[in-house]
Write a protein that holds these residues in place. Structure first.
Motif, short mmCIF file in Angstrom:
data_model
loop_
_atom_site.label_atom_id
_atom_site.label_comp_id
_atom_site.label_asym_id
_atom_site.label_seq_id
_atom_site.Cartn_x
_atom_site.Cartn_y
_atom_site.Cartn_z
N TYR A 1 7.76 -1.79 -22.42
CA TYR A 1 7.41 -1.68 -21.00
C TYR A 1 8.43 -0.90 -20.19
O TYR A 1 8.08 -0.25 -19.20
CB TYR A 1 7.21 -3.08 -20.41
N SER A 2 9.71 -0.94 -20.58
CA SER A 2 10.70 -0.21 -19.80
C SER A 2 10.61 1.30 -19.99
O SER A 2 11.33 2.06 -19.34
CB SER A 2 12.11 -0.69 -20.14
N SER A 3 9.72 1.75 -20.89
CA SER A 3 9.45 3.19 -20.98
C SER A 3 8.52 3.64 -19.86
O SER A 3 8.23 4.83 -19.74
CB SER A 3 8.83 3.53 -22.33
N LEU A 4 8.06 2.67 -19.05
CA LEU A 4 7.15 2.95 -17.93
C LEU A 4 5.92 3.72 -18.43
O LEU A 4 5.63 4.83 -17.99
CB LEU A 4 7.85 3.71 -16.80
N ALA A 5 5.23 3.10 -19.37
CA ALA A 5 4.00 3.65 -19.94
C ALA A 5 4.23 5.00 -20.60
O ALA A 5 3.42 5.92 -20.49
CB ALA A 5 2.90 3.74 -18.89
N GLY A 6 5.37 5.15 -21.27
CA GLY A 6 5.63 6.37 -22.03
C GLY A 6 6.22 7.50 -21.24
O GLY A 6 6.43 8.59 -21.77
N THR A 7 6.54 7.29 -19.96
CA THR A 7 7.11 8.37 -19.15
C THR A 7 8.61 8.54 -19.39
O THR A 7 9.18 9.58 -19.05
CB THR A 7 6.86 8.13 -17.65
N LEU A 8 9.26 7.52 -19.95
CA LEU A 8 10.69 7.60 -20.28
C LEU A 8 10.85 7.28 -21.77
O LEU A 8 11.40 6.26 -22.15
CB LEU A 8 11.51 6.60 -19.44
N GLU B 1 4.84 -5.42 -28.89
CA GLU B 1 3.99 -5.61 -27.71
C GLU B 1 3.99 -4.34 -26.85
O GLU B 1 5.04 -3.74 -26.62
CB GLU B 1 4.49 -6.79 -26.87
N ALA B 2 2.82 -3.96 -26.37
CA ALA B 2 2.67 -2.81 -25.48
C ALA B 2 1.31 -2.90 -24.80
O ALA B 2 0.38 -3.52 -25.32
CB ALA B 2 2.77 -1.49 -26.24
N CYS B 3 1.19 -2.30 -23.64
CA CYS B 3 -0.11 -2.17 -22.99
C CYS B 3 -0.07 -1.04 -21.98
O CYS B 3 1.01 -0.60 -21.57
CB CYS B 3 -0.54 -3.48 -22.30
N ASN B 4 -1.22 -0.55 -21.61
CA ASN B 4 -1.36 0.46 -20.57
C ASN B 4 -2.04 -0.16 -19.36
O ASN B 4 -2.71 -1.20 -19.47
CB ASN B 4 -2.19 1.64 -21.08
N GLY B 5 -1.89 0.48 -18.24
CA GLY B 5 -2.56 0.01 -17.04
C GLY B 5 -1.86 -1.13 -16.33
O GLY B 5 -2.45 -1.79 -15.48
N TYR B 6 -0.58 -1.38 -16.64
CA TYR B 6 0.13 -2.49 -16.02
C TYR B 6 0.96 -2.05 -14.81
O TYR B 6 1.43 -2.89 -14.04
CB TYR B 6 1.06 -3.17 -17.03
N LEU B 7 1.14 -0.73 -14.64
CA LEU B 7 1.92 -0.25 -13.51
C LEU B 7 1.08 -0.24 -12.24
O LEU B 7 -0.16 -0.14 -12.28
CB LEU B 7 2.43 1.16 -13.80
N PRO B 8 1.74 -0.35 -11.07
CA PRO B 8 0.99 -0.30 -9.80
C PRO B 8 0.19 1.00 -9.69
O PRO B 8 0.63 2.05 -10.16
CB PRO B 8 2.10 -0.38 -8.75
N HIS B 9 -0.97 0.90 -9.09
CA HIS B 9 -1.82 2.05 -8.81
C HIS B 9 -2.36 2.72 -10.08
O HIS B 9 -2.66 3.91 -10.09
CB HIS B 9 -1.09 3.09 -7.94
N THR B 10 -2.46 1.96 -11.19
CA THR B 10 -3.09 2.49 -12.39
C THR B 10 -4.32 1.66 -12.72
O THR B 10 -4.37 0.46 -12.43
CB THR B 10 -2.14 2.46 -13.60
N TYR C 1 -1.94 8.45 -26.66
CA TYR C 1 -0.68 9.14 -26.93
C TYR C 1 0.50 8.27 -26.50
O TYR C 1 1.51 8.18 -27.18
CB TYR C 1 -0.64 10.49 -26.20
N ARG C 2 0.38 7.63 -25.34
CA ARG C 2 1.49 6.82 -24.87
C ARG C 2 1.77 5.65 -25.80
O ARG C 2 2.93 5.30 -26.02
CB ARG C 2 1.17 6.28 -23.47
N TYR C 3 0.74 5.08 -26.38
CA TYR C 3 0.97 4.04 -27.36
C TYR C 3 1.72 4.56 -28.58
O TYR C 3 2.52 3.86 -29.19
CB TYR C 3 -0.36 3.44 -27.83
N SER C 4 1.45 5.80 -28.95
CA SER C 4 2.08 6.35 -30.16
C SER C 4 3.54 6.68 -29.94
O SER C 4 4.27 6.91 -30.88
CB SER C 4 1.34 7.61 -30.62
#
Length: 239
Positions: free
Chosen positions: A170-177, A215-224, A236-239
């Protein structure tokens, strides 16, 4: 799945034990969001007394035994889901450990009790955000960690009970970091997976230690959007 003959490995991860096993004596920092006055499902740490820790380890044992009685083999367990607790004030079920305390629980209680009956069941430490992965890898390898009573192996060296280090993304902020150092121990930390792998997977157990993203998921950040069917970007972000 069992009838189909497909190989399926199941692992279990506990979030909180019964409150009678918990204490509010840790963490000592009164400003920590995990601080509590009365143990609850969302607050508190594991009581440090041996009889409490052994009793808790037997909860894991009975869990694995119960599934075995139903014909289901548990491949592994994590000693605690997100042992950093609720540092941002969330109200999820949790229990707080420092990395060294979690390693001590595994080596002094969970490992000896669980692996005596199920030597092939994998025990994982960590199971927290990327920025904590090195802390847990180091603590699991530190033979001088407080209260550690792991077995003594051939040549007098201490045998550890931690088979692997689990981590969340989760601290990758959905794969952005993805490939960064940890910033202020809050976000990022993907580069630390490589170093933790070197330390734990290669240097430990003759190369038999492992890291596992649990553990991972998408759509947990605000405004997503919570669900985006057919989204290649999320795949791709999961990978």
């Amino acid at each position: 799945v069992m009838e189909d003959g497909t190989l399926l490995k199941l692992y279990a991860s506990i979030w909180s034990p019964p409150t009678w096993l918990k204490t509010c004596e840790s963490p000592p920092n009164s400003k920590d969001a995990n601080k509590c006055s009365t143990p609850s499902i969302t607050k508190g740490a594991l009581n440090p007394r041996k009889e409490y820790r052994d009793a808790y380890a037997r909860y894991f044992l009975k869990f694995v035994e119960a599934y075995k009685a139903q014909g289901i083999a548990i491949w592994g367990v994590t000693a605690q889901n997100e042992p950093s607790g609720n540092p941002t004030g969330n109200q999820w079920e949790s229990m707080y450990y420092t990395p060294s305390d979690l390693a001590s629980f595994i080596d002094g209680h969970l490992g000896p009790i669980l692996k005596k009956a199920f030597p092939d069941v994998k025990i994982m430490s960590g199971d927290d955000q990327l920025q904590y992965i090195l802390d847990h890898a180091s603590a699991s390898l530190d033979s001088n960690s407080p209260l550690a009573t792991g077995r003594v192996g051939v040549g007098g060296t201490q045998e550890r009970y931690t088979d692997g280090i689990a981590y969340h993304w989760y601290s990758s902020l959905a794969g952005t970091l993805e490939d960064t150092e940890s910033f202020f121990h809050l976000v990022g930390g993907g580069l630390q997976v490589r170093e933790a792998s070197r330390q734990f997977r290669l240097d430990n157990r003759g190369g038999n230690g492992f890291l596992l993203a649990t553990e991972a998921c998408n759509g947990y950040l605000p405004h997503t959007k919570h669900v985006q069917l057919g989204s290649w970007a999320r795949g791709y972000r999961y990978s």
